[in-house]
Design a protein around this motif. Sequence first.
Motif, PDB file in Angstrom:
ATOM      1  N   VAL A  31       0.881  -1.157   0.000  1.00 56.58           N
ATOM      2  CA  VAL A  31       0.000   0.000   0.000  1.00 56.58           C
ATOM      3  C   VAL A  31       0.923   1.212   0.000  1.00 56.58           C
ATOM      4  O   VAL A  31       1.911   1.248   0.738  1.00 56.58           O
ATOM      5  CB  VAL A  31      -0.899   0.024   1.255  1.00 56.58           C
ATOM      6  CG1 VAL A  31      -1.715   1.300   1.303  1.00 56.58           C
ATOM      7  CG2 VAL A  31      -1.806  -1.188   1.286  1.00 56.58           C
ATOM      8  N   VAL A  79      -3.758  -5.313   3.934  1.00 56.00           N
ATOM      9  CA  VAL A  79      -3.859  -4.422   2.766  1.00 56.00           C
ATOM     10  C   VAL A  79      -5.291  -3.908   2.651  1.00 56.00           C
ATOM     11  O   VAL A  79      -5.522  -2.702   2.522  1.00 56.00           O
ATOM     12  CB  VAL A  79      -3.452  -5.155   1.458  1.00 56.00           C
ATOM     13  CG1 VAL A  79      -3.783  -4.314   0.238  1.00 56.00           C
ATOM     14  CG2 VAL A  79      -1.979  -5.507   1.479  1.00 56.00           C
ATOM     15  N   GLN A  80      -6.245  -4.809   2.715  1.00 51.44           N
ATOM     16  CA  GLN A  80      -7.649  -4.420   2.580  1.00 51.44           C
ATOM     17  C   GLN A  80      -8.097  -3.486   3.703  1.00 51.44           C
ATOM     18  O   GLN A  80      -8.836  -2.535   3.470  1.00 51.44           O
ATOM     19  CB  GLN A  80      -8.547  -5.667   2.553  1.00 51.44           C
ATOM     20  CG  GLN A  80      -8.346  -6.526   1.321  1.00 51.44           C
ATOM     21  CD  GLN A  80      -8.591  -5.761   0.025  1.00 51.44           C
ATOM     22  OE1 GLN A  80      -9.507  -4.968  -0.069  1.00 51.44           O
ATOM     23  NE2 GLN A  80      -7.752  -5.995  -0.972  1.00 51.44           N
ATOM     24  N   LEU A  83      -6.622   0.043   3.154  1.00 45.72           N
ATOM     25  CA  LEU A  83      -7.320   0.716   2.056  1.00 45.72           C
ATOM     26  C   LEU A  83      -8.753   1.071   2.432  1.00 45.72           C
ATOM     27  O   LEU A  83      -9.277   2.091   1.993  1.00 45.72           O
ATOM     28  CB  LEU A  83      -7.290  -0.159   0.804  1.00 45.72           C
ATOM     29  CG  LEU A  83      -5.901  -0.352   0.195  1.00 45.72           C
ATOM     30  CD1 LEU A  83      -5.952  -1.392  -0.915  1.00 45.72           C
ATOM     31  CD2 LEU A  83      -5.326   0.958  -0.300  1.00 45.72           C
ATOM     32  N   PHE A  97      -3.607   6.803   2.187  1.00 44.45           N
ATOM     33  CA  PHE A  97      -3.208   5.527   1.595  1.00 44.45           C
ATOM     34  C   PHE A  97      -3.879   5.325   0.240  1.00 44.45           C
ATOM     35  O   PHE A  97      -5.031   5.690   0.041  1.00 44.45           O
ATOM     36  CB  PHE A  97      -3.621   4.359   2.504  1.00 44.45           C
ATOM     37  CG  PHE A  97      -2.978   4.398   3.848  1.00 44.45           C
ATOM     38  CD1 PHE A  97      -1.623   4.156   4.008  1.00 44.45           C
ATOM     39  CD2 PHE A  97      -3.735   4.658   4.977  1.00 44.45           C
ATOM     40  CE1 PHE A  97      -1.038   4.186   5.262  1.00 44.45           C
ATOM     41  CE2 PHE A  97      -3.168   4.675   6.238  1.00 44.45           C
ATOM     42  CZ  PHE A  97      -1.817   4.449   6.382  1.00 44.45           C
ATOM     43  N   LYS A  98      -3.122   4.727  -0.679  1.00 41.92           N
ATOM     44  CA  LYS A  98      -3.641   4.368  -1.999  1.00 41.92           C
ATOM     45  C   LYS A  98      -3.111   2.986  -2.370  1.00 41.92           C
ATOM     46  O   LYS A  98      -2.013   2.599  -1.971  1.00 41.92           O
ATOM     47  CB  LYS A  98      -3.201   5.373  -3.079  1.00 41.92           C
ATOM     48  CG  LYS A  98      -3.695   6.785  -2.843  1.00 41.92           C
ATOM     49  CD  LYS A  98      -5.175   6.911  -3.047  1.00 41.92           C
ATOM     50  CE  LYS A  98      -5.617   8.353  -2.822  1.00 41.92           C
ATOM     51  NZ  LYS A  98      -6.985   8.587  -3.139  1.00 41.92           N
ATOM     52  N   ARG A  99      -3.880   2.277  -3.144  1.00 40.20           N
ATOM     53  CA  ARG A  99      -3.468   0.952  -3.596  1.00 40.20           C
ATOM     54  C   ARG A  99      -2.385   1.070  -4.653  1.00 40.20           C
ATOM     55  O   ARG A  99      -2.420   1.956  -5.494  1.00 40.20           O
ATOM     56  CB  ARG A  99      -4.664   0.217  -4.186  1.00 40.20           C
ATOM     57  CG  ARG A  99      -4.326  -1.229  -4.566  1.00 40.20           C
ATOM     58  CD  ARG A  99      -5.530  -1.961  -5.042  1.00 40.20           C
ATOM     59  NE  ARG A  99      -5.854  -3.280  -4.638  1.00 40.20           N
ATOM     60  CZ  ARG A  99      -5.331  -4.072  -3.742  1.00 40.20           C
ATOM     61  NH1 ARG A  99      -4.338  -3.666  -3.036  1.00 40.20           N
ATOM     62  NH2 ARG A  99      -5.764  -5.286  -3.512  1.00 40.20           N
ATOM     63  N   TRP A 100      -1.431   0.146  -4.602  1.00 40.42           N
ATOM     64  CA  TRP A 100      -0.446   0.055  -5.671  1.00 40.42           C
ATOM     65  C   TRP A 100      -1.139  -0.532  -6.892  1.00 40.42           C
ATOM     66  O   TRP A 100      -1.873  -1.508  -6.801  1.00 40.42           O
ATOM     67  CB  TRP A 100       0.720  -0.845  -5.262  1.00 40.42           C
ATOM     68  CG  TRP A 100       1.608  -1.168  -6.422  1.00 40.42           C
ATOM     69  CD1 TRP A 100       2.538  -0.362  -6.984  1.00 40.42           C
ATOM     70  CD2 TRP A 100       1.620  -2.373  -7.180  1.00 40.42           C
ATOM     71  NE1 TRP A 100       3.131  -0.989  -8.045  1.00 40.42           N
ATOM     72  CE2 TRP A 100       2.586  -2.228  -8.200  1.00 40.42           C
ATOM     73  CE3 TRP A 100       0.896  -3.562  -7.122  1.00 40.42           C
ATOM     74  CZ2 TRP A 100       2.866  -3.224  -9.120  1.00 40.42           C
ATOM     75  CZ3 TRP A 100       1.171  -4.561  -8.044  1.00 40.42           C
ATOM     76  CH2 TRP A 100       2.145  -4.382  -9.031  1.00 40.42           C
TER      77      TRP A 100
END
Length: 141
Positions: A31, A79-80, A83, A97-100
């Motif tokens: 993340v 991760v979830q 996010l 936070f942002k997803r890769w």
Amino acid sequence: MPDWRPIITGPVMNVNPDLVGENIALWNGMVLGKIIDYRDFSANSIQDHINNHWTTRGEIVVYEIDDYYAFHCASLDDVQEILRRGVASFSGALIVFKRWVRNTIPRSINFKLTRLWVRICGLPFEYLSTDYGRVVSRLFD
């Protein structure tokens, strides 16, 4: 003026698909985060905060990459959860936070837009309405 333009090229690199595949597997658990604050924080200080204050399902390792932080999560559940929250507070600073996403250049990620939950304590009941909620949200534009 000539009709042609010079061709500008650099070295061509052959990519080893096996190495890219290993990196993709590694980055699937990542993340990306950016601190929105005037202060600088080290990856170690953020790592200590996570280790001492977050409840995680697996290990999370923080890496500093330029102006960004990469949070490598051993558990995809972490991760979830990161996010889902979208933001966190660290020493009064906001971490977004942002997803890769594969083949994305970090500088192209928009960290300026995120969802926030604002709690206003002590507000009289007559101000608890959608209309006043919109008034408060305009303060953040």
